[in-house]
Design an enzyme around this catalytic site. Structure first.
Site, PDB file in Angstrom:
ATOM      1  N   ASP A   1      34.315  23.862  45.056  1.00 26.17           N
ATOM      2  CA  ASP A   1      34.682  25.265  44.885  1.00 26.17           C
ATOM      3  C   ASP A   1      34.695  25.984  46.230  1.00 26.17           C
ATOM      4  OD1 ASP A   1      35.501  27.262  43.122  1.00 26.17           O
ATOM      5  OD2 ASP A   1      33.875  26.840  41.722  1.00 26.17           O
TER       6      ASP A   1
ATOM      7  N   TRP B   1      41.707  28.159  44.062  1.00 28.86           N
ATOM      8  CA  TRP B   1      42.304  29.140  43.127  1.00 28.86           C
ATOM      9  C   TRP B   1      43.677  29.645  43.567  1.00 28.86           C
ATOM     10  CZ3 TRP B   1      38.198  31.881  45.928  1.00 28.86           C
ATOM     11  CH2 TRP B   1      36.953  31.279  45.747  1.00 28.86           C
TER      12      TRP B   1
ATOM     13  N   ASP C   1      40.870  31.125  37.801  1.00 24.51           N
ATOM     14  CA  ASP C   1      40.298  30.454  36.631  1.00 24.51           C
ATOM     15  C   ASP C   1      41.077  30.784  35.363  1.00 24.51           C
ATOM     16  OD1 ASP C   1      38.388  29.464  38.291  1.00 24.51           O
ATOM     17  OD2 ASP C   1      36.679  30.358  37.267  1.00 24.51           O
TER      18      ASP C   1
END
Length: 542
Positions: free
Chosen positions: A156, A194, A213
């Protein structure tokens, strides 16, 4: 003798094809904990999901990964060693990975490229503070993959990006280098930034996120598909655009779940289930086990479908399956709107000719054979996913700008004038490529421009004079490079009010695949719509 030669040639060709296929890893399939549980996980919960994966027949359908997302962290000790959460995972993570492996499955784990995890920022889980990879790359790689035995990692970017604003390419390169030099196994890496991070990601990871997300609602699914419609040039050869984890079984309508799963399949996204597998509705489970849709996702060519028609609200996507430039192709008629969408798609646009057999892969049934065109009315929030088998494969003559590979493209929005795909209503596909040029590396490339026999063509480039800024000198040009041979075009329309303009030049193509590049090393180019190829008309002798 000729028969023996042909036989040996065929065997050599088959071995070469098998070798290529063996080297291409298909998108991963499995389950991940984040969508349903976020940081609220435990070893017993993960084991129950692994059990359900097997018991529900999902392992048999091809789902092989059980991925533990954020929430397993405890703290770092004085030596910087990572410790697991004492209550959620009292027996440690090796026991979890061992259990997953005992089921014949693979085990995935999570970390952040910075010091803190997303759970610490967004879920106020203070156990996620200081446990990211930043400063502990090799130490954690040894722990995750050698000591604990995990096979996959999602990396992440909350701690690295939202908190520290680190450089994405540099940071992920450091991490992956540490993993490759430390891990004693081949680890599947997912970059979770993302947004499409840049073409460099393909050298580091098997997949990379291209959107924020996902959420279990139609607006989220539609937005993610929209993000990926024009990214097909960056997928392939065992590397994939990740549309995020699946929300199947979490409240979408049936037709919306069919869009969700069908588009993830035809666009070759990783398939990671995000619901509770112990309570999944039967209709959702059956969809996840649809072997014909899964076959699109796991096709050995590893290609992502691309948009060939966008009229009104509807999109038509296509890709080769089973064999490059074969007579079998997969097609999606996608309607994201709130109204019925009438599709009429010329088969020539799909490069197919003759009589064409049609199979609906969502319904898993054959439909009436067709000629000339593909015509369906598709309801709102729905998709028709088809396998078409034709009598003939036609030579393509039309290439959209949005199919091109742009080596300088990313979706991070850090440059005010970065190369980009932009809507333009008068363009042939409703899109253009803008801000090409200015340096040699900022070009558009169509890597597989196909010619059946090679020879002379007339190339007609459709472009739009770009607006630029008030003080910009009108010096835009086009440098067109065909298989390394470059032509410079300077006589171009400069008035944006003229809309789509055209310029034509003679070119030579070799038999098979050709490379076409359009850019301008020292000036900007006009915006590019598309190009078409036509054989020149030969003058008849009297």
């Amino acid at each position: 003798m000729k028969v023996i030669f042909r036989y040996l040639f065929a065997c050599a060709f088959l071995l070469e094809v098998q070798s290529v296929f063996a080297q291409i890893e298909t998108p991963i399939m499995g389950w991940s904990s984040w969508n349903t549980y976020r940081v609220n996980i435990s070893d017993s919960l993960i084991k129950r999901q692994a059990d359900a994966m097997v018991d529900q027949g999902l392992k048999g359908a091809g789902y092989t990964y059980i991925n533990v997302d954020d929430g397993f962290f405890g703290y770092r000790d004085e030596q910087g060693n990572l410790c697991t959460h004492p209550k959620r995972f009292p027996n440690g993570m090796k026991a979890v990975a061992d259990y997953i492996h005992s089921k014949g499955l693979k085990a995935g784990i999570y970390s952040d490229a910075g010091g803190n995890t997303c759970g610490s920022l967004w879920d106020k889980d203070m156990n996620g503070v200081g446990v990211g990879l930043y400063g502990h790359e090799r130490q954690d790689a040894d722990l995750f993959f050698n000591q604990w035995g995990f096979d996959f990692i999602k990396i992440d970017y909350c701690g690295a990006g939202q908190q520290l604003e680190l450089d994405e390419q540099k940071r992920y390169t450091e991490i992956v280098k540490a993993i490759r030099e430390t891990a004693k196994k081949n680890v599947s890496v997912n970059i979770c930034r993302w947004a499409f991070p840049g073409t460099w990601a393909k050298d580091l990871a098997r997949s990379w996120r291209i959107s924020p997300d996902i959420a279990p609602d139609w607006g989220s699914v539609r937005a993610i598909i929209n993000k990926n419609l024009y990214l097909s040039a960056y997928a392939g050869e065992g590397h994939y655009n990740d549309m995020d984890m699946l929300e199947i079984g979490r409240g979408l309508k049936q037709e919306e779940e069919e869009v969700h799963f069908g588009m993830w399949c035809i666009m070759s996204s990783p398939l990671l289930i995000g619901c509770d597998l112990t309570t999944i509705p039967e209709s959702s489970l059956n969809l996840l086990k649809n072997k014909e849709l899964i076959a699109l996702n796991q096709d050995p060519l590893g290609l992502q479908a691309y948009v060939v028609q966008h009229e009104g609200a509807g999109y038509v996507l296509v890709k080769d399956i089973e064999q490059k430039r074969g007579k079998v192709r997969a097609v999606a008629l996608y309607n994201p709107s709130d109204e019925v969408c009438a599709f009429s798609v010329p088969l020539s646009l799909l490069e197919l000719g003759g009589k064409v057999a049609v199979r609906d892969l969502v319904k898993q049934r054959d439909e009436k054979k067709i000629r000339d065109s593909l015509c369906y009315d598709v309801p709102p929030h729905s998709v028709k996913i088809l396998r078409l088998k034709a009598e003939e494969r036609l030579e393509p003559r039309h290439y959209e700008a949005e199919w091109a590979y742009l080596p300088c493209f990313n979706d991070l929005a850090k440059r005010s004038r970065g190369v980009a795909y932009k809507p333009y209503g008068k363009a042939s596909g409703g899109m253009i490529v803008s801000n090409l040029g200015g340096k040699a590396a900022n070009y558009a490339e169509w890597k597989e421009v196909y010619s059946e026999n090679g020879g002379e063509y007339r190339m007609r480039i459709a472009y739009v004079p770009a607006q630029g800024n008030a003080r910009e000198v009108k010096d835009r040009r086009l440098e067109v490079e065909i298989n390394g041979q470059k032509t410079c075009i300077t006589e171009l329309e400069s008035d944006p009010a003229k809309g789509v303009c055209h310029v034509t030049l003679p070119i030579d193509l070799r038999q098979g695949y050709n490379s076409v590049k359009i850019g301008s090393a020292y000036t900007w180019t006009p915006d590019i719509d598309c190009f078409t190829l036509e054989r020149p008309v030969k003058n008849k002798k009297n």
